[in-house]
Every structure is written in C-alpha cells, then in structure tokens.
Design a protein around this motif. Sequence first.
Motif, short mmCIF file in Angstrom:
data_model
loop_
_atom_site.label_atom_id
_atom_site.label_comp_id
_atom_site.label_asym_id
_atom_site.label_seq_id
_atom_site.Cartn_x
_atom_site.Cartn_y
_atom_site.Cartn_z
N GLY A 52 14.57 -30.63 -32.58
CA GLY A 52 14.46 -29.66 -31.51
C GLY A 52 14.97 -30.11 -30.16
O GLY A 52 14.95 -29.36 -29.20
N GLU A 53 15.42 -31.36 -30.06
CA GLU A 53 15.93 -31.87 -28.78
C GLU A 53 17.44 -32.07 -28.88
O GLU A 53 17.99 -32.19 -29.97
CB GLU A 53 15.24 -33.17 -28.41
N THR A 54 18.08 -32.12 -27.72
CA THR A 54 19.51 -32.38 -27.67
C THR A 54 19.80 -33.51 -26.70
O THR A 54 19.01 -33.78 -25.80
CB THR A 54 20.31 -31.12 -27.23
N VAL A 55 20.92 -34.16 -26.91
CA VAL A 55 21.45 -35.16 -26.00
C VAL A 55 22.94 -34.87 -25.84
O VAL A 55 23.53 -34.14 -26.63
CB VAL A 55 21.24 -36.62 -26.49
N THR A 56 23.53 -35.47 -24.82
CA THR A 56 24.96 -35.26 -24.62
C THR A 56 25.75 -36.45 -25.16
O THR A 56 25.21 -37.54 -25.35
CB THR A 56 25.29 -35.08 -23.12
N TYR A 57 27.02 -36.20 -25.38
CA TYR A 57 27.93 -37.28 -25.79
C TYR A 57 27.91 -38.38 -24.72
O TYR A 57 27.91 -39.56 -25.05
CB TYR A 57 29.35 -36.75 -25.97
N LYS A 58 27.85 -37.95 -23.48
CA LYS A 58 27.83 -38.90 -22.36
C LYS A 58 26.55 -39.75 -22.39
O LYS A 58 26.61 -40.96 -22.12
CB LYS A 58 27.93 -38.13 -21.05
N ASP A 59 25.41 -39.15 -22.72
CA ASP A 59 24.15 -39.89 -22.83
C ASP A 59 24.27 -41.00 -23.88
O ASP A 59 23.82 -42.13 -23.66
CB ASP A 59 22.99 -38.97 -23.23
N ILE A 60 24.84 -40.65 -25.02
CA ILE A 60 25.00 -41.64 -26.09
C ILE A 60 25.95 -42.74 -25.64
O ILE A 60 25.68 -43.93 -25.87
CB ILE A 60 25.50 -40.96 -27.39
N ALA A 61 27.04 -42.36 -24.97
CA ALA A 61 28.00 -43.35 -24.48
C ALA A 61 27.32 -44.32 -23.51
O ALA A 61 27.54 -45.54 -23.57
CB ALA A 61 29.18 -42.65 -23.82
N LYS A 62 26.47 -43.80 -22.62
CA LYS A 62 25.76 -44.65 -21.67
C LYS A 62 24.82 -45.62 -22.39
O LYS A 62 24.74 -46.80 -22.03
CB LYS A 62 24.95 -43.80 -20.68
N ARG A 63 24.10 -45.14 -23.40
CA ARG A 63 23.18 -45.99 -24.15
C ARG A 63 23.92 -47.14 -24.84
O ARG A 63 23.47 -48.28 -24.81
CB ARG A 63 22.42 -45.17 -25.20
N ILE A 64 25.06 -46.82 -25.43
CA ILE A 64 25.84 -47.86 -26.11
C ILE A 64 26.41 -48.84 -25.10
O ILE A 64 26.38 -50.06 -25.33
CB ILE A 64 26.94 -47.24 -26.99
N GLY A 109 27.76 -30.93 -25.13
CA GLY A 109 28.56 -31.36 -23.99
C GLY A 109 27.70 -31.53 -22.75
O GLY A 109 26.60 -30.97 -22.64
N SER A 110 28.21 -32.29 -21.80
CA SER A 110 27.48 -32.53 -20.54
C SER A 110 27.19 -31.25 -19.77
O SER A 110 26.24 -31.16 -19.01
CB SER A 110 28.27 -33.49 -19.64
N ASN A 111 28.03 -30.24 -19.99
CA ASN A 111 27.85 -28.96 -19.32
C ASN A 111 26.88 -28.05 -20.07
O ASN A 111 26.70 -26.89 -19.71
CB ASN A 111 29.21 -28.27 -19.16
N GLY A 112 26.27 -28.58 -21.14
CA GLY A 112 25.31 -27.80 -21.92
C GLY A 112 25.95 -26.95 -22.99
O GLY A 112 25.25 -26.28 -23.75
N LYS A 113 27.26 -26.98 -23.09
CA LYS A 113 27.96 -26.15 -24.08
C LYS A 113 28.00 -26.85 -25.44
O LYS A 113 27.97 -28.07 -25.53
CB LYS A 113 29.37 -25.84 -23.62
N LEU A 114 28.06 -26.02 -26.46
CA LEU A 114 28.20 -26.54 -27.81
C LEU A 114 29.67 -26.85 -28.04
O LEU A 114 30.52 -25.98 -27.96
CB LEU A 114 27.73 -25.51 -28.84
N ASN A 115 29.94 -28.10 -28.30
CA ASN A 115 31.32 -28.52 -28.58
C ASN A 115 31.51 -28.57 -30.09
O ASN A 115 30.60 -28.26 -30.84
CB ASN A 115 31.60 -29.88 -27.93
N GLY A 116 32.67 -28.99 -30.51
CA GLY A 116 33.03 -29.01 -31.92
C GLY A 116 31.94 -29.53 -32.85
O GLY A 116 31.14 -30.38 -32.47
N TYR A 117 31.95 -29.01 -34.06
CA TYR A 117 31.01 -29.41 -35.09
C TYR A 117 31.70 -29.25 -36.43
O TYR A 117 32.25 -28.18 -36.72
CB TYR A 117 29.75 -28.53 -35.00
N ARG A 118 31.71 -30.32 -37.21
CA ARG A 118 32.38 -30.29 -38.52
C ARG A 118 31.91 -29.14 -39.39
O ARG A 118 32.67 -28.58 -40.16
CB ARG A 118 32.08 -31.58 -39.28
N GLY A 119 30.64 -28.82 -39.27
CA GLY A 119 30.08 -27.74 -40.08
C GLY A 119 30.25 -26.37 -39.45
O GLY A 119 29.67 -25.41 -39.93
N GLY A 120 31.04 -26.28 -38.40
CA GLY A 120 31.29 -25.00 -37.74
C GLY A 120 30.28 -24.73 -36.63
O GLY A 120 29.09 -25.00 -36.78
#
Length: 165
Positions: free
Chosen positions: A95-107, A141-152
């Motif tokens: 039920g929670e979301t994170v951004t690609y940027k959040d993951i990049a910062k953690r790594i 995405g950082s803007n809250g938008k749903l970006n690409g997803y392999r499953g559509g």
Amino acid sequence: MCDYNYYQTPASFDDLVMVSDGVFLTGLYFTCDPHLDKQAITLSKRDLEIFKMTRAWLDAYFLHHECGQCPPIKIEHATAFQQEVYEILKAIPYGETVTYKDIAKRIAIKRGMTSMSAQAVGQAVGSNPIAIMIGCHRVIGSNGKLNGYRGGLKNKKALLNHEKS
C-alpha cells in the motif's frame, strides 16, 4: 526447460503467467508483458508445487489477506545492482509507494556515493521478472506520476488502487 502455468486474476487485472525451473518461481508475468515468450508458455504446462504455493500467495494478496512469506524465488541473470534494487523493492510495504529517486538515494548512501542515477534504478526495476511479489508496481516518478511498468500501466494502477482499498 522451464515450466509454465497460469493464474487467473480478478477482472480488473490481466492474468498472470508463472514460470519455474521445477523448484523455484523464476518468473511471474502479466500476460501483456512484452518480455514474455508467448510461444514457450505452451510447451511445458505442468502444475508444480511451486505453482500451488504461488497461487495461494496470490489468492491471499487479491483478497487483502496476509500473504505471508513469498514462495521460494530464484532470479537468474540479474546483476549485483539489480539484486540490490530488488531487495529494496521487496521491503516496500503493502500500500505504500517510493520514487525511483528515493531508491537511488538509498543505494548511493549505502555505497558511500554522492548520487546515483534514478534512470539506472528505473532500468533495474523494469527488469524485475517477479511481478507483485517483488513490488516494482510500488515505484513511481518523483512527480507522483505512474511511469512505465512491464505489466502495463493499467495493471500498475489497478495494483496500487487494490492496495489502497
């Protein structure tokens, strides 16, 4: 040779294809996934114990019940970086979301770097072969938008809505 079988999802989702090496779940793909070899899935359709375990986990997920531990998973041909991203994806709560940027910062912090490419994270997320169980649908995405997803994107939106209901 891989074994394949199907999982029929609730109406608002595309169905899933389960893939196994005979012991481990090695793939869980929406039928619309462009990486799914649709010819191969007709070659070896058996009902293995791993598929029964996967169905039970998915049944609990779609009924909003506690899913428990995932069935045994083995991801083949993943780089160390992809594995690192997948571990983060597994830890994103239901039920929670994170951004690609959040993951990049953690790594970046974990590696002692000043920054990490969110695009590189996006590529790793997009290569995840285990839909739903490894929560790549929870990355936005950082803007809250749903970006690409392999499953559509239709399935990504449906999964996020399902988890919030």
